[in-house]
Design a protein around this motif. Structure first.
Motif, PDB file in Angstrom:
ATOM      1  N   PHE A 128       0.846  -1.184   0.000  1.00 27.33           N
ATOM      2  CA  PHE A 128       0.000   0.000   0.000  1.00 27.33           C
ATOM      3  C   PHE A 128       0.880   1.232   0.000  1.00 27.33           C
ATOM      4  O   PHE A 128       2.049   1.179   0.370  1.00 27.33           O
ATOM      5  CB  PHE A 128      -0.903   0.008   1.243  1.00 27.33           C
ATOM      6  CG  PHE A 128      -1.880  -1.126   1.247  1.00 27.33           C
ATOM      7  CD1 PHE A 128      -3.162  -0.957   0.750  1.00 27.33           C
ATOM      8  CD2 PHE A 128      -1.511  -2.368   1.723  1.00 27.33           C
ATOM      9  CE1 PHE A 128      -4.059  -2.006   0.726  1.00 27.33           C
ATOM     10  CE2 PHE A 128      -2.395  -3.437   1.704  1.00 27.33           C
ATOM     11  CZ  PHE A 128      -3.668  -3.249   1.204  1.00 27.33           C
ATOM     12  N   LYS A 129       0.289   2.339  -0.430  1.00 25.71           N
ATOM     13  CA  LYS A 129       1.020   3.600  -0.365  1.00 25.71           C
ATOM     14  C   LYS A 129       0.081   4.687   0.121  1.00 25.71           C
ATOM     15  O   LYS A 129      -1.132   4.627  -0.041  1.00 25.71           O
ATOM     16  CB  LYS A 129       1.652   3.965  -1.703  1.00 25.71           C
ATOM     17  CG  LYS A 129       0.668   4.259  -2.813  1.00 25.71           C
ATOM     18  CD  LYS A 129       1.407   4.616  -4.076  1.00 25.71           C
ATOM     19  CE  LYS A 129       0.418   4.875  -5.198  1.00 25.71           C
ATOM     20  NZ  LYS A 129       1.081   5.340  -6.405  1.00 25.71           N
ATOM     21  N   GLY A 130       0.675   5.677   0.733  1.00 21.59           N
ATOM     22  CA  GLY A 130      -0.054   6.833   1.219  1.00 21.59           C
ATOM     23  C   GLY A 130       0.820   8.052   1.061  1.00 21.59           C
ATOM     24  O   GLY A 130       1.900   7.985   0.471  1.00 21.59           O
ATOM     25  N   THR A 131       0.373   9.153   1.634  1.00 21.41           N
ATOM     26  CA  THR A 131       1.085  10.418   1.508  1.00 21.41           C
ATOM     27  C   THR A 131       1.452  10.953   2.877  1.00 21.41           C
ATOM     28  O   THR A 131       0.608  11.011   3.778  1.00 21.41           O
ATOM     29  CB  THR A 131       0.197  11.455   0.782  1.00 21.41           C
ATOM     30  OG1 THR A 131      -0.182  10.912  -0.485  1.00 21.41           O
ATOM     31  CG2 THR A 131       0.926  12.770   0.587  1.00 21.41           C
ATOM     32  N   SER A 132       2.690  11.356   3.034  1.00 18.52           N
ATOM     33  CA  SER A 132       3.136  11.969   4.284  1.00 18.52           C
ATOM     34  C   SER A 132       2.536  13.366   4.399  1.00 18.52           C
ATOM     35  O   SER A 132       2.635  14.169   3.467  1.00 18.52           O
ATOM     36  CB  SER A 132       4.658  12.069   4.311  1.00 18.52           C
ATOM     37  OG  SER A 132       5.069  12.865   5.408  1.00 18.52           O
ATOM     38  N   LEU A 133       1.915  13.644   5.531  1.00 21.29           N
ATOM     39  CA  LEU A 133       1.374  14.987   5.766  1.00 21.29           C
ATOM     40  C   LEU A 133       2.487  16.000   6.020  1.00 21.29           C
ATOM     41  O   LEU A 133       2.241  17.199   5.983  1.00 21.29           O
ATOM     42  CB  LEU A 133       0.395  14.969   6.939  1.00 21.29           C
ATOM     43  CG  LEU A 133      -0.902  14.211   6.705  1.00 21.29           C
ATOM     44  CD1 LEU A 133      -1.782  14.260   7.946  1.00 21.29           C
ATOM     45  CD2 LEU A 133      -1.656  14.771   5.516  1.00 21.29           C
ATOM     46  N   PHE A 134       3.687  15.538   6.253  1.00 18.19           N
ATOM     47  CA  PHE A 134       4.807  16.438   6.519  1.00 18.19           C
ATOM     48  C   PHE A 134       5.400  17.002   5.241  1.00 18.19           C
ATOM     49  O   PHE A 134       5.565  18.209   5.107  1.00 18.19           O
ATOM     50  CB  PHE A 134       5.903  15.713   7.314  1.00 18.19           C
ATOM     51  CG  PHE A 134       5.483  15.388   8.710  1.00 18.19           C
ATOM     52  CD1 PHE A 134       5.479  16.353   9.702  1.00 18.19           C
ATOM     53  CD2 PHE A 134       5.066  14.108   9.028  1.00 18.19           C
ATOM     54  CE1 PHE A 134       5.069  16.047  10.984  1.00 18.19           C
ATOM     55  CE2 PHE A 134       4.665  13.789  10.309  1.00 18.19           C
ATOM     56  CZ  PHE A 134       4.663  14.767  11.288  1.00 18.19           C
ATOM     57  N   ASP A 135       5.730  16.130   4.298  1.00 18.82           N
ATOM     58  CA  ASP A 135       6.442  16.598   3.107  1.00 18.82           C
ATOM     59  C   ASP A 135       5.756  16.231   1.788  1.00 18.82           C
ATOM     60  O   ASP A 135       6.269  16.536   0.717  1.00 18.82           O
ATOM     61  CB  ASP A 135       7.880  16.070   3.100  1.00 18.82           C
ATOM     62  CG  ASP A 135       7.962  14.566   3.242  1.00 18.82           C
ATOM     63  OD1 ASP A 135       6.956  13.868   2.958  1.00 18.82           O
ATOM     64  OD2 ASP A 135       9.023  14.075   3.663  1.00 18.82           O
ATOM     65  N   GLY A 136       4.600  15.578   1.859  1.00 19.17           N
ATOM     66  CA  GLY A 136       3.851  15.221   0.662  1.00 19.17           C
ATOM     67  C   GLY A 136       4.434  14.064  -0.135  1.00 19.17           C
ATOM     68  O   GLY A 136       3.928  13.739  -1.211  1.00 19.17           O
TER      69      GLY A 136
END
Length: 149
Positions: free
Chosen positions: A50-58
């Motif tokens: 799975f993959k997601g997005t870091s809220l810190f650096d996108g």
């Protein structure tokens, strides 16, 4: 001890839901995308990945989940799409094992620091886990209260 000197970091909270419910939630990749600050909005990437997005650096964050429902243990394997390592684990302790009823459990998340992780990145991960454990507790208890209403 200074957080930058640590090899691992753990956070725990009691949650007012049964252990099996907490385990199912924490081992569900879609739900992880609601509470993990480093992997928001998860989506399947094929072959259990799975993959997601870091809220810190996108940036994209990749993971897979390996759960042991008999022991209420979850390993989160993180890293690039080709190099997954079990660096974060969660354990759920059923209420009766620590003197509470079956409608309670303890959730503990542990992260291990890699040798190449900067002090800043490690501090950010520890602070994220401090927030994430509260998100997990609130989301689980809110779901439980809605289903009981």
């Amino acid at each position: 001890m200074n957080v930058s000197d640590s090899l691992s970091y753990s956070v725990s909270l009691e949650v007012s839901v049964p252990a099996d419910e907490a385990f199912r939630y924490l081992s569900d990749p879609e739900m992880l995308g609601r509470w993990s600050l480093g992997c928001f909005g998860t989506e399947p990437a094929g072959e259990g990945l799975f993959k997601g997005t870091s809220l810190f650096d996108g940036l994209e964050a990749w993971f897979r989940i390996e759960g042991d429902p008999k022991r209420f243990l979850i390993d989160y394997h993180v890293g690039g799409p080709e190099e997954q390592v079990p660096r974060i684990s969660t354990r759920v302790i059923p209420g009766p094992l620590y003197g509470r009823d079956g409608e309670h459990c303890i959730v503990t998340m542990t992260a291990w620091r890699t040798t190449d992780m900067s002090d800043h990145r490690w501090q950010r991960l520890c602070a994220s886990h401090d927030a994430e454990i509260f998100l997990i507790q609130a989301q689980l208890e809110t779901r439980a209260s809605r289903s009981n209403a």
